[in-house]
Design a protein around this motif. Structure first.
Motif, PDB file in Angstrom:
ATOM      1  N   MET A   1      -8.101  -7.024  -1.807  1.00 33.35           N
ATOM      2  CA  MET A   1      -6.973  -6.446  -2.547  1.00 33.35           C
ATOM      3  C   MET A   1      -6.178  -5.466  -1.689  1.00 33.35           C
ATOM      4  SD  MET A   1      -6.921  -8.031  -5.313  1.00 33.35           S
ATOM      5  CE  MET A   1      -5.553  -7.105  -5.991  1.00 33.35           C
ATOM      6  N   TYR A   2      -6.885  -4.702  -0.843  1.00 30.54           N
ATOM      7  CA  TYR A   2      -6.169  -3.798   0.067  1.00 30.54           C
ATOM      8  C   TYR A   2      -5.277  -4.598   1.028  1.00 30.54           C
ATOM      9  CZ  TYR A   2      -9.001   0.189  -1.424  1.00 30.54           C
ATOM     10  OH  TYR A   2      -9.595   1.179  -2.153  1.00 30.54           O
ATOM     11  N   ALA A   3      -5.804  -5.714   1.524  1.00 24.95           N
ATOM     12  CA  ALA A   3      -5.033  -6.551   2.443  1.00 24.95           C
ATOM     13  C   ALA A   3      -3.817  -7.139   1.749  1.00 24.95           C
ATOM     14  CB  ALA A   3      -5.927  -7.662   3.004  1.00 24.95           C
ATOM     15  N   VAL A   4      -4.007  -7.620   0.521  1.00 24.55           N
ATOM     16  CA  VAL A   4      -2.890  -8.168  -0.247  1.00 24.55           C
ATOM     17  C   VAL A   4      -1.825  -7.102  -0.489  1.00 24.55           C
ATOM     18  CG1 VAL A   4      -2.207  -9.116  -2.495  1.00 24.55           C
ATOM     19  CG2 VAL A   4      -4.273  -9.952  -1.355  1.00 24.55           C
ATOM     20  N   CYS A   5      -2.280  -5.906  -0.822  1.00 28.92           N
ATOM     21  CA  CYS A   5      -1.344  -4.797  -1.057  1.00 28.92           C
ATOM     22  C   CYS A   5      -0.547  -4.483   0.206  1.00 28.92           C
ATOM     23  CB  CYS A   5      -2.120  -3.563  -1.518  1.00 28.92           C
ATOM     24  SG  CYS A   5      -1.090  -2.113  -1.794  1.00 28.92           S
ATOM     25  N   ALA A   6      -1.229  -4.441   1.358  1.00 29.88           N
ATOM     26  CA  ALA A   6      -0.559  -4.122   2.620  1.00 29.88           C
ATOM     27  C   ALA A   6       0.477  -5.182   2.972  1.00 29.88           C
ATOM     28  CB  ALA A   6      -1.596  -3.988   3.738  1.00 29.88           C
ATOM     29  N   VAL A   7       0.120  -6.464   2.816  1.00 28.68           N
ATOM     30  CA  VAL A   7       1.049  -7.548   3.128  1.00 28.68           C
ATOM     31  C   VAL A   7       2.267  -7.506   2.206  1.00 28.68           C
ATOM     32  CG1 VAL A   7       1.345 -10.057   3.127  1.00 28.68           C
ATOM     33  CG2 VAL A   7      -0.718  -9.052   4.110  1.00 28.68           C
ATOM     34  N   CYS A   8       2.023  -7.296   0.921  1.00 27.76           N
ATOM     35  CA  CYS A   8       3.129  -7.230  -0.043  1.00 27.76           C
ATOM     36  C   CYS A   8       4.058  -6.056   0.251  1.00 27.76           C
ATOM     37  CB  CYS A   8       2.582  -7.136  -1.466  1.00 27.76           C
ATOM     38  SG  CYS A   8       1.786  -8.641  -2.051  1.00 27.76           S
ATOM     39  N   LEU A   9       3.482  -4.930   0.645  1.00 27.19           N
ATOM     40  CA  LEU A   9       4.307  -3.770   0.963  1.00 27.19           C
ATOM     41  C   LEU A   9       5.202  -4.042   2.167  1.00 27.19           C
ATOM     42  CD1 LEU A   9       5.028  -0.812   0.427  1.00 27.19           C
ATOM     43  CD2 LEU A   9       3.107  -0.150   1.891  1.00 27.19           C
ATOM     44  N   LEU A  11       6.238  -6.987   3.224  1.00 29.38           N
ATOM     45  CA  LEU A  11       7.261  -7.954   2.810  1.00 29.38           C
ATOM     46  C   LEU A  11       8.344  -7.296   1.962  1.00 29.38           C
ATOM     47  CD1 LEU A  11       4.999 -11.031   1.918  1.00 29.38           C
ATOM     48  CD2 LEU A  11       6.430 -10.721   3.955  1.00 29.38           C
ATOM     49  N   PHE A  12       7.937  -6.376   1.085  1.00 27.21           N
ATOM     50  CA  PHE A  12       8.909  -5.683   0.235  1.00 27.21           C
ATOM     51  C   PHE A  12       9.867  -4.849   1.087  1.00 27.21           C
ATOM     52  CE2 PHE A  12      10.104  -1.803  -2.060  1.00 27.21           C
ATOM     53  CZ  PHE A  12      10.784  -2.348  -3.130  1.00 27.21           C
ATOM     54  N   VAL A  13       9.315  -4.110   2.033  1.00 25.72           N
ATOM     55  CA  VAL A  13      10.155  -3.271   2.896  1.00 25.72           C
ATOM     56  C   VAL A  13      11.113  -4.138   3.710  1.00 25.72           C
ATOM     57  CG1 VAL A  13      10.126  -1.712   4.881  1.00 25.72           C
ATOM     58  CG2 VAL A  13       8.508  -1.380   3.011  1.00 25.72           C
ATOM     59  N   ALA A  14      10.610  -5.248   4.237  1.00 26.85           N
ATOM     60  CA  ALA A  14      11.462  -6.135   5.028  1.00 26.85           C
ATOM     61  C   ALA A  14      12.591  -6.716   4.186  1.00 26.85           C
ATOM     62  CB  ALA A  14      10.612  -7.259   5.633  1.00 26.85           C
ATOM     63  N   ALA A  15      12.272  -7.125   2.970  1.00 24.21           N
ATOM     64  CA  ALA A  15      13.292  -7.711   2.094  1.00 24.21           C
ATOM     65  C   ALA A  15      14.337  -6.678   1.692  1.00 24.21           C
ATOM     66  CB  ALA A  15      12.622  -8.312   0.860  1.00 24.21           C
ATOM     67  N   GLU A  16      13.878  -5.482   1.333  1.00 23.94           N
ATOM     68  CA  GLU A  16      14.817  -4.446   0.897  1.00 23.94           C
ATOM     69  C   GLU A  16      15.710  -3.973   2.039  1.00 23.94           C
ATOM     70  OE1 GLU A  16      15.034  -3.302  -2.534  1.00 23.94           O
ATOM     71  OE2 GLU A  16      14.037  -5.243  -2.450  1.00 23.94           O
ATOM     72  N   ALA A  17      15.168  -3.954   3.256  1.00 22.18           N
ATOM     73  CA  ALA A  17      15.946  -3.487   4.405  1.00 22.18           C
ATOM     74  C   ALA A  17      17.066  -4.463   4.764  1.00 22.18           C
ATOM     75  CB  ALA A  17      15.017  -3.284   5.607  1.00 22.18           C
ATOM     76  N   ARG A  18      16.904  -5.738   4.432  1.00 22.88           N
ATOM     77  CA  ARG A  18      17.892  -6.759   4.815  1.00 22.88           C
ATOM     78  C   ARG A  18      18.861  -7.117   3.694  1.00 22.88           C
ATOM     79  NH1 ARG A  18      13.824 -11.071   7.871  1.00 22.88           N
ATOM     80  NH2 ARG A  18      13.134  -9.655   9.551  1.00 22.88           N
ATOM     81  N   HIS A  19      18.515  -6.772   2.470  1.00 22.39           N
ATOM     82  CA  HIS A  19      19.334  -7.213   1.338  1.00 22.39           C
ATOM     83  C   HIS A  19      20.631  -6.421   1.259  1.00 22.39           C
ATOM     84  CE1 HIS A  19      20.346  -8.579  -2.708  1.00 22.39           C
ATOM     85  NE2 HIS A  19      19.381  -9.489  -2.581  1.00 22.39           N
ATOM     86  N   ARG A  20      21.734  -7.113   0.867  1.00 22.67           N
ATOM     87  CA  ARG A  20      23.027  -6.440   0.741  1.00 22.67           C
ATOM     88  C   ARG A  20      23.042  -5.429  -0.392  1.00 22.67           C
ATOM     89  NH1 ARG A  20      27.532 -10.795  -0.010  1.00 22.67           N
ATOM     90  NH2 ARG A  20      26.030 -11.381  -1.634  1.00 22.67           N
TER      91      ARG A  20
END
Length: 270
Positions: A1-9, A11-20
């Motif tokens: 679960m820690y690994a899943v949380c880290a990966v999701c975080l 991905l979330f940061v990457a998506a938010e940083a690129r979104h218009r």
């Protein structure tokens, strides 16, 4: 679960940083005041929920109070929180965000440290002052932190700021009971064994009793030993609660320093 949380975080940061049009504009965290307020939001719930949990554990496990009696005794904290929260807005208008939020962390931390006065056989007179102080400190943090977050961003991002500060509150409300509760439950067996040894219980017997407690109960123990075990358990659990309260209090007082340094009273909206 820690690994899943880290990966999701990530991905979330990457998506938010690129979104218009991001759901969470990460550039807001470049604002020192905004970032500091997020820390205040997390710290406020870390202390409020964490201290409440430790108080409940102490009253139910050490003082052997029922859930109803425990809830009634906690009213001094929650009723104070409600009353002072209604006045927090006026205090912000007069003193500003910096002073109110810093004072809130200091007072909440002081309330946690004041609860160190409780002992294994202390009455309610040793408990209620710390709960009262903690209630005041929490009330100075909740609504003002939301206002300070919204005030730190452009008007069009006010909703984003409000949602983000609530997210950090949720993080704090999870970390408080999990961290402080874990400290109590992990330190109790060691403290319990030490208390038994100091009460002249042979070390092997003390280790066996501590490992089996409370599942094995004390019914099968001889009368004098039963009394020793019960008293040692109460003292050991109180010691563990003291450690949790000390860590909570020091953490809140330390976090008051960056709050005083970085939170700004009034940031003009863009």
């Amino acid at each position: 679960m820690y690994a899943v949380c880290a990966v999701c975080l990530v991905l979330f940061v990457a998506a938010e940083a690129r979104h218009r049009d991001p759901m969470l504009d990460l550039s807001l965290f470049r604002n020192a005041s905004y970032s500091a307020v997020m820390g205040v939001a997390a710290a406020s719930m870390f202390g409020f929920v964490g201290i409440s949990l430790l108080a409940v554990l102490y009253m139910e496990r050490v003082q052997q109070l029922s859930a109803l009696d425990t809830g009634v005794r906690l009213l001094v904290m929650f009723a104070t929180y409600i009353v002072v929260s209604a006045l927090a807005g006026r205090l912000v208008h007069k003193a500003g965000f910096t002073l109110v939020l810093t004072a809130g962390l200091v007072v909440l931390g002081a309330g946690s440290l004041a609860l160190l006065a409780i002992g294994p056989f202390a009455g309610y007179h040793a408990l209620w002052p710390g709960l009262l102080i903690a209630g005041v400190g929490s009330a100075l943090l909740t609504a003002p932190s939301t206002a300070a977050a919204v005030n730190s961003v452009p008007r069009l991002q006010a909703g984003m700021a409000s949602a983000t500060v609530n997210m950090f509150r949720q993080i704090g409300s999870v970390l408080g009971p999990s961290v402080l509760g874990t400290i109590v439950t992990t330190r109790f067996p060691r403290y319990f064994e030490d208390r038994l040894v100091s009460a002249d219980v042979p070390a092997p017997d003390a280790a066996r009793i501590a490992a089996a407690f409370p599942g094995a109960g004390t019914r099968d123990l001889p009368g004098p030993l039963r009394h020793t075990v019960t008293e040692s358990a109460a003292r050991a659990f109180t010691d563990a609660v003291h450690l949790g309260l000390l860590i909570a209090g020091v953490t809140l007082l330390v976090l008051a320093l960056p709050t005083a340094a970085f939170v700004r009273h009034r940031t003009p909206h863009i």
